[in-house]
Motif scaffolding. Sequence first.
Motif, PDB file in Angstrom:
ATOM      1  N   ARG A  14       0.872  -1.171   0.000  1.00  0.00           N
ATOM      2  CA  ARG A  14       0.000   0.000   0.000  1.00  0.00           C
ATOM      3  C   ARG A  14       0.911   1.223   0.000  1.00  0.00           C
ATOM      4  N   LEU A  15       0.706   2.100  -0.966  1.00  0.00           N
ATOM      5  CA  LEU A  15       1.472   3.330  -1.072  1.00  0.00           C
ATOM      6  C   LEU A  15       0.637   4.450  -0.467  1.00  0.00           C
ATOM      7  N   GLU A  16       1.201   5.084   0.558  1.00  0.00           N
ATOM      8  CA  GLU A  16       0.482   6.104   1.311  1.00  0.00           C
ATOM      9  C   GLU A  16       1.182   7.443   1.131  1.00  0.00           C
ATOM     10  N   PRO A  17       0.457   8.463   0.640  1.00  0.00           N
ATOM     11  CA  PRO A  17       1.080   9.786   0.489  1.00  0.00           C
ATOM     12  C   PRO A  17       1.675  10.244   1.819  1.00  0.00           C
ATOM     13  N   PHE A  18       2.826  10.903   1.732  1.00  0.00           N
ATOM     14  CA  PHE A  18       3.467  11.402   2.948  1.00  0.00           C
ATOM     15  C   PHE A  18       2.478  12.217   3.776  1.00  0.00           C
ATOM     16  N   ALA A  19       2.487  11.958   5.073  1.00  0.00           N
ATOM     17  CA  ALA A  19       1.669  12.676   6.044  1.00  0.00           C
ATOM     18  C   ALA A  19       2.427  12.662   7.365  1.00  0.00           C
ATOM     19  N   PRO A  20       2.182  13.638   8.228  1.00  0.00           N
ATOM     20  CA  PRO A  20       2.951  13.729   9.477  1.00  0.00           C
ATOM     21  C   PRO A  20       2.991  12.433  10.279  1.00  0.00           C
ATOM     22  N   GLU A  21       1.884  11.699  10.317  1.00  0.00           N
ATOM     23  CA  GLU A  21       1.848  10.479  11.130  1.00  0.00           C
ATOM     24  C   GLU A  21       2.722   9.353  10.571  1.00  0.00           C
ATOM     25  N   LEU A  22       3.215   9.496   9.349  1.00  0.00           N
ATOM     26  CA  LEU A  22       4.086   8.482   8.742  1.00  0.00           C
ATOM     27  C   LEU A  22       5.571   8.793   8.906  1.00  0.00           C
ATOM     28  N   LYS A  23       5.882   9.995   9.352  1.00  0.00           N
ATOM     29  CA  LYS A  23       7.272  10.457   9.339  1.00  0.00           C
ATOM     30  C   LYS A  23       8.222   9.513  10.074  1.00  0.00           C
ATOM     31  N   GLU A  24       7.902   9.103  11.273  1.00  0.00           N
ATOM     32  CA  GLU A  24       8.837   8.282  12.047  1.00  0.00           C
ATOM     33  C   GLU A  24       8.959   6.869  11.479  1.00  0.00           C
ATOM     34  N   ASP A  25       7.878   6.340  10.918  1.00  0.00           N
ATOM     35  CA  ASP A  25       7.960   5.027  10.270  1.00  0.00           C
ATOM     36  C   ASP A  25       8.831   5.098   9.018  1.00  0.00           C
ATOM     37  N   VAL A  26       8.706   6.196   8.267  1.00  0.00           N
ATOM     38  CA  VAL A  26       9.563   6.374   7.086  1.00  0.00           C
ATOM     39  C   VAL A  26      11.012   6.518   7.527  1.00  0.00           C
ATOM     40  N   ARG A  27      11.260   7.299   8.564  1.00  0.00           N
ATOM     41  CA  ARG A  27      12.632   7.451   9.077  1.00  0.00           C
ATOM     42  C   ARG A  27      13.226   6.088   9.436  1.00  0.00           C
ATOM     43  N   ALA A  28      12.460   5.269  10.140  1.00  0.00           N
ATOM     44  CA  ALA A  28      12.959   3.950  10.555  1.00  0.00           C
ATOM     45  C   ALA A  28      13.271   3.069   9.347  1.00  0.00           C
ATOM     46  N   ALA A  29      12.503   3.234   8.276  1.00  0.00           N
ATOM     47  CA  ALA A  29      12.701   2.402   7.085  1.00  0.00           C
ATOM     48  C   ALA A  29      13.903   2.832   6.257  1.00  0.00           C
ATOM     49  N   ILE A  30      14.127   4.146   6.130  1.00  0.00           N
ATOM     50  CA  ILE A  30      15.129   4.581   5.150  1.00  0.00           C
ATOM     51  C   ILE A  30      16.341   5.298   5.724  1.00  0.00           C
ATOM     52  N   SER A  31      16.325   5.686   6.969  1.00  0.00           N
ATOM     53  CA  SER A  31      17.506   6.329   7.545  1.00  0.00           C
ATOM     54  C   SER A  31      18.471   5.245   8.022  1.00  0.00           C
TER      55      SER A  31
END
Length: 195
Positions: A14-31
């Motif tokens: 599922r592709l979810e447009p960037f939104a504030p509530e996704l920020k930390e999950d995205v950080r954990a995935a790609i940082s």
Amino acid sequence: MKIDPVVLENRWVRLEPFAPELKEDVRAAISVDEAAWSIMVSTAHGRNFDPWWDGFIDRMATGRDTPYAVRRLSDGRIVGTSSLHDLFPTHRRVELGSTFYHPDARGGVVNPASKRLLLQHAFDSGIVRVEIITDGINQRSQAAIAKLGAVREGVLRRHKITHTGRVRDTVMFSITDEDWAAVRARLDARLADYA
């Protein structure tokens, strides 16, 4: 024309447009995986994540970029990002890129499933040309793009300067609306192997 930032989903991602509530999950995935980021134009590794994220949010607000968090449905985890960005509405052209996956999501179904959704969304939105570019030294990325069925158009010499200061050559690929039926069939055949 514009590309609406809507949720895109198939049986794998599922592709979810960037939104504030996704920020930390995205950080954990790609940082992660600093070595992989070392050849990118920009980086979201470590302290660079916040400015990277904020830049996408700003461009998203203008309609120029449509960045997505990629959620793997088998475990519900955000495992990376990909986007439709640098939209040129007059020419109905967009770039598919800014793709980065956590190491445990590379080499399987996540990338082709994500590309299938993004390409469909682009062409359904009226795009006539999707560009996919990569660093001339990134052989893995070039192979993955070619495997999609994109046409390799050439090399833009000394095209971009990476975040490390290296001047890079860029390899240009494209998929047009005239190519889409064949590329879609090829992707669907690949995804059938994961059914």
